[in-house]
Design a protein around this motif. Structure first.
Motif, short mmCIF file in Angstrom:
data_model
loop_
_atom_site.label_atom_id
_atom_site.label_comp_id
_atom_site.label_asym_id
_atom_site.label_seq_id
_atom_site.Cartn_x
_atom_site.Cartn_y
_atom_site.Cartn_z
N MET A 1 0.72 -1.34 -0.11
CA MET A 1 0.02 0.19 -0.02
C MET A 1 0.78 1.34 0.02
N TRP A 2 0.28 2.24 -0.77
CA TRP A 2 1.23 3.31 -0.91
C TRP A 2 0.64 4.45 0.46
N ASN A 3 2.00 4.85 0.85
CA ASN A 3 1.73 5.82 2.19
C ASN A 3 2.69 6.76 2.27
N ASP A 4 2.86 7.89 3.18
CA ASP A 4 3.56 8.89 3.25
C ASP A 4 5.20 8.62 3.12
N ASP A 5 5.32 7.26 3.87
CA ASP A 5 6.82 6.96 3.81
C ASP A 5 7.48 6.73 2.59
N ARG A 6 6.55 5.99 1.85
CA ARG A 6 6.95 5.51 0.54
C ARG A 6 7.16 6.63 -0.27
N SER A 7 6.35 7.53 -0.15
CA SER A 7 6.22 8.68 -1.07
C SER A 7 7.48 9.72 -0.74
N LEU A 8 7.85 9.91 0.51
CA LEU A 8 8.97 10.66 0.89
C LEU A 8 10.26 9.77 0.35
N LEU A 9 10.25 8.50 0.39
CA LEU A 9 11.44 7.73 -0.09
C LEU A 9 11.48 7.66 -1.74
N LEU A 10 10.37 7.89 -2.24
CA LEU A 10 10.53 8.10 -3.83
C LEU A 10 11.00 9.34 -3.94
N SER A 11 10.67 10.41 -3.57
CA SER A 11 10.99 11.74 -3.51
C SER A 11 12.61 11.81 -3.33
N ARG A 12 12.96 11.30 -2.40
CA ARG A 12 14.54 11.29 -2.20
C ARG A 12 15.26 10.44 -3.06
#
Length: 147
Positions: A1-12
C-alpha cells in the motif's frame, strides 16, 4: 500500500537520480553540446551554451542537496521547523538564480526564455510554500508556549 513514508522515499530517490543526472551532464556537457549543435545554425555558440550549463549547475546542485536534506528532515518527523523554512528559502533563491542565468542566456539563444519563465515560476511557488511553512512554524511555536 502506498503511504507517506514511501512517497518520501520516492522523492528522495528522485532527487538522488537528478543529482546523478546533473553530475553526468556536467561531465558530458562538452560532448552533449557539440552533438546538439553540430548540424544547426548555432554552430560556434557552443562556448556560450557551456558557460550557461556550467553556471546553472551550481544553483541546481545546491538546490538538490537542500531539497534532499529537507526531505530527510520531514521523514524524521521534523516538518514545521525553522530549518525547513530556511531550506525552502534557499531552494527558491536557487530557482531565481537559475532564472537569471537563463535570462542572460536569452541574449544568444531565444529558447532559454522558456526555462527562464519556468524557473522563475517554480521559484515563486516555492517562495509561497516557504511563507506557509514560516507561518506554520510561528503558529506551532505559539502553541508550544501556550499554557
Amino acid at each position: 500500500m502506498w503511504n507517506d513514508d514511501r512517497s518520501l522515499l520516492l522523492s528522495r530517490v528522485c532527487v538522488t537520480v537528478f543529482l546523478i543526472v546533473l553530475a553526468a551532464t556536467a561531465v558530458f556537457a562538452p560532448w552533449l553540446v557539440a552533438k546538439t549543435f553540430e548540424n544547426t545554425d548555432m554552430a560556434g555558440s557552443e562556448a556560450l551554451v557551456l558557460i550557461t550549463v556550467y553556471t546553472g549547475c551550481i544553483p541546481a546542485a545546491f538546490l538538490l542537496t537542500r531539497l534532499y536534506i529537507l526531505l530527510r528532515r520531514i521523514a524524521q518527523g521534523d516538518v514545521f521547523v525553522p530549518q525547513n523554512v530556511e531550506a525552502l528559502r534557499h531552494i527558491s533563491w536557487c530557482c531565481f538564480a537559475g532564472a537569471i542565468i537563463c535570462a542572460v542566456s536569452v541574449i544568444y539563444y531565444m529558447p532559454w526564455v522558456f526555462v527562464t519563465i519556468a524557473a522563475g515560476f517554480v521559484g515563486l511557488i516555492v517562495r509561497v510554500v516557504k511563507n506557509v511553512f514560516a507561518r506554520a512554524v510561528a503558529l506551532q511555536d505559539d502553541a508550544d508556549h501556550t499554557i
